[in-house]
Write an enzyme that holds these catalytic residues in place. Structure first.
Site, PDB file in Angstrom:
ATOM      1  CG  ASP A  82       3.624  -0.360   8.579  1.00 51.84           C
ATOM      2  OD1 ASP A  82       4.368  -0.670   7.639  1.00 51.84           O
ATOM      3  OD2 ASP A  82       2.518   0.209   8.423  1.00 51.84           O
ATOM      4  CE  LYS A 126       0.978   2.162   0.012  1.00 52.57           C
ATOM      5  NZ  LYS A 126       0.878   2.294   1.454  1.00 52.57           N
ATOM      6  NE  ARG A 173     -12.792 -18.744   2.662  1.00 54.17           N
ATOM      7  CZ  ARG A 173     -13.074 -19.830   3.394  1.00 54.17           C
ATOM      8  NH1 ARG A 173     -12.296 -20.189   4.388  1.00 54.17           N
ATOM      9  NH2 ARG A 173     -14.127 -20.567   3.112  1.00 54.17           N
ATOM     10  CE1 TYR A 221      -1.354   4.714   4.291  1.00 56.54           C
ATOM     11  CE2 TYR A 221      -2.776   3.271   5.555  1.00 56.54           C
ATOM     12  CZ  TYR A 221      -2.485   3.937   4.385  1.00 56.54           C
ATOM     13  OH  TYR A 221      -3.328   3.837   3.318  1.00 56.54           O
TER      14      TYR A 221
HETATM   15  C1  LIG Z   1      -0.002   2.146   2.404  1.00 56.02           C
HETATM   16  C2  LIG Z   1       0.391   1.826   3.781  1.00 56.02           C
HETATM   17  C3  LIG Z   1      -0.423   0.980   4.581  1.00 56.02           C
HETATM   18  C4  LIG Z   1      -1.755   0.444   4.098  1.00 56.02           C
HETATM   19  O1  LIG Z   1      -1.617  -0.404   3.018  1.00 56.02           O
HETATM   20  P1  LIG Z   1      -2.729  -0.633   1.865  1.00 56.02           P
HETATM   21  O2  LIG Z   1      -2.073  -1.639   1.002  1.00 56.02           O
HETATM   22  O3  LIG Z   1      -2.980   0.699   1.215  1.00 56.02           O
HETATM   23  O4  LIG Z   1      -3.957  -1.135   2.542  1.00 56.02           O
HETATM   24  C5  LIG Z   1       0.020   0.693   5.852  1.00 56.02           C
HETATM   25  N1  LIG Z   1       1.187   1.185   6.334  1.00 56.02           N
HETATM   26  C6  LIG Z   1       1.973   2.003   5.604  1.00 56.02           C
HETATM   27  C7  LIG Z   1       3.233   2.525   6.207  1.00 56.02           C
HETATM   28  C8  LIG Z   1       1.612   2.339   4.316  1.00 56.02           C
HETATM   29  O5  LIG Z   1       2.400   3.156   3.593  1.00 56.02           O
END
Ligand SMILES: *Cc1c(COP(=O)(O)O)cnc(C)c1O
Length: 374
Positions: free
Chosen positions: A171, A196, A47, A99
């Site tokens: 982000d 992604k 962890r 998001y």
């Molecule tokens: C998918 C996404 C998230 C969240 O990520 P997860 O891995 O699904 O929890 C946050 N920000 C953006 C821009 C995303 O495309």
């Protein structure tokens, strides 16, 4: 070294014991102490740290040119952990367009823990400035944003944040470090859903945060990670690190195809709007040209006639796959308003595309037949 080289080699040093080029997956949760009680290899309990996780963290820190990174079990776990470094009564400025899961975390979870939030159009610097309070601790930006691909000026927003004594978090999931380096514009933390583009194959869930400097706020985030424990598994880290090796080639091809399809859709009589920062008609185009080195593989468009017509178009695609998520090798189409639910502010006729690695002409032909009037 340039990002192409860093993406291939970072975290992939040959194993000193076997000579293997591909890292092993270290499943052990616990590590042996020496006779004097020390941990000679630096690992204690998984962890807290794990060889696959530290390799991934080191690699993404290098890609974003940051000081360090901390990995999480999902993008949303990264978002949660960032907000958990704040305290009750603190205030954040968050985007109106972002998001959807980010909005849900801020609005439905952290509001109950006393975090105050203002939602702002992040293309409007004056509006961001007006939203700041003495207790503002963090400005959250997502650029390009989801699903309207709005562009926020990172340099100006960073200056505002720092004058207010707040952190700027970006982000960077959609742009990837290939097309945008928020830390160089003054952002303090860069966040990714590694689910992604970084992992890139729709087969692993993960999140990561990279910091510009290892300050007190950063120590708090590391503590949320190691004490809170929303950490990725060794195999997930391994998959993400492997995905990153082909990141640059993938996203450049995807962005090139996205640009072609955006142009195609712009000229289509059944399309009333196309949202892609690479288009000269996009309101954020000039800023995107300054701040990014490419416009990414995501775009959205609005079908004339609203929700019913958009759903019809989505129902007719044969090559695009109707599914949520993005950044994989296969092209996806999604009607965002219906997945976001009743509180969605997304235009009802909007379809979002995540462009994969198929040939641009095959994708265009699929959109053409789906957009054909009956
Ligand atoms: C998918 C996404 C998230 C969240 O990520 P997860 O891995 O699904 O929890 C946050 N920000 C953006 C821009 C995303 O495309």
């Amino acid at each position: 070294m340039r990002i192409e080289t860093r993406a291939v080699h970072s975290g992939h040093e040959a194993d000193s014991r076997t000579g293997a080029l591909v890292p092993g997956i270290q499943l052990s949760t616990t590590f042996e102490r020496a006779g004097d009680g020390s941990y000679p290899q630096g690992y204690l309990y998984t962890r807290l740290d794990n060889p696959n996780r530290s390799a991934l963290e080191g690699c993404v820190a290098e890609l974003e040119r940051g000081a360090a990174a901390v990995a999480f079990a999902s993008g949303c776990a990264a978002t949660m952990s960032i907000l958990q470094t704040l305290s009750a009564g603190d205030h954040i400025v968050a985007p109106l367009d972002s998001y959807h899961g980010t909005t849900v975390v801020i609005r439905d979870i952290f509001s109950r823990w006393g975090l105050e939030a203002s939602y702002v159009d992040m293309t409007d610097i004056e509006a961001i400035s007006r939203a700041l309070r003495p207790v503002t601790r963090l400005i959250w930006v997502e650029t390009p944003s989801n699903p309207l691909l709005k562009i926020t000026d990172l340099e100006k927003t960073a200056a505002l944040a720092h004058r207010a004594g707040a952190l700027l978090v970006c982000d960077n999931t959609w742009a990837t470090p290939v097309f945008q380096q928020p830390l160089e514009w003054g952002a303090d933390w860069v966040m990714h859903s590694t689910t992604k583009y970084l992992s890139g194959h729709s087969d692993v869930l993960g999140g990561i945060v990279v910091t510009r400097q290892m300050d007190d706020a950063w120590q708090r985030l590391r503590q949320v990670q190691t004490a809170g424990g929303a950490v990725p598994s060794p195999f997930d880290c391994w998959l993400s690190l492997r995905g990153i090796q082909t990141l640059v080639g993938r996203v450049r091809t995807q962005a090139e195809t996205a640009g072609k399809l955006a142009q195609y859709l712009l000229g289509h009589p059944r399309v009333q709007a196309v949202h892609y920062p690479g288009l000269e008609s996009h309101t954020g185009h000039a800023l995107a040209c300054r701040q990014m080195q490419g416009f990414g593989g995501m775009l959205s468009f609005e079908v004339c006639g609203g929700q019913a017509e958009a759903m019809n178009v989505a129902a007719k695609v044969k090559l695009f796959i109707r599914a949520t998520s993005l950044g994989g090798v296969e092209s996806l189409i999604e009607h965002r308003a219906s997945i976001e639910g009743p509180r969605s502010t997304t235009p009802p006729g909007l379809l979002r595309l995540s462009i994969g690695l198929e040939h641009a002409e095959d994708l265009e032909a699929d959109l053409a037949q789906a957009l054909q009037e009956e």
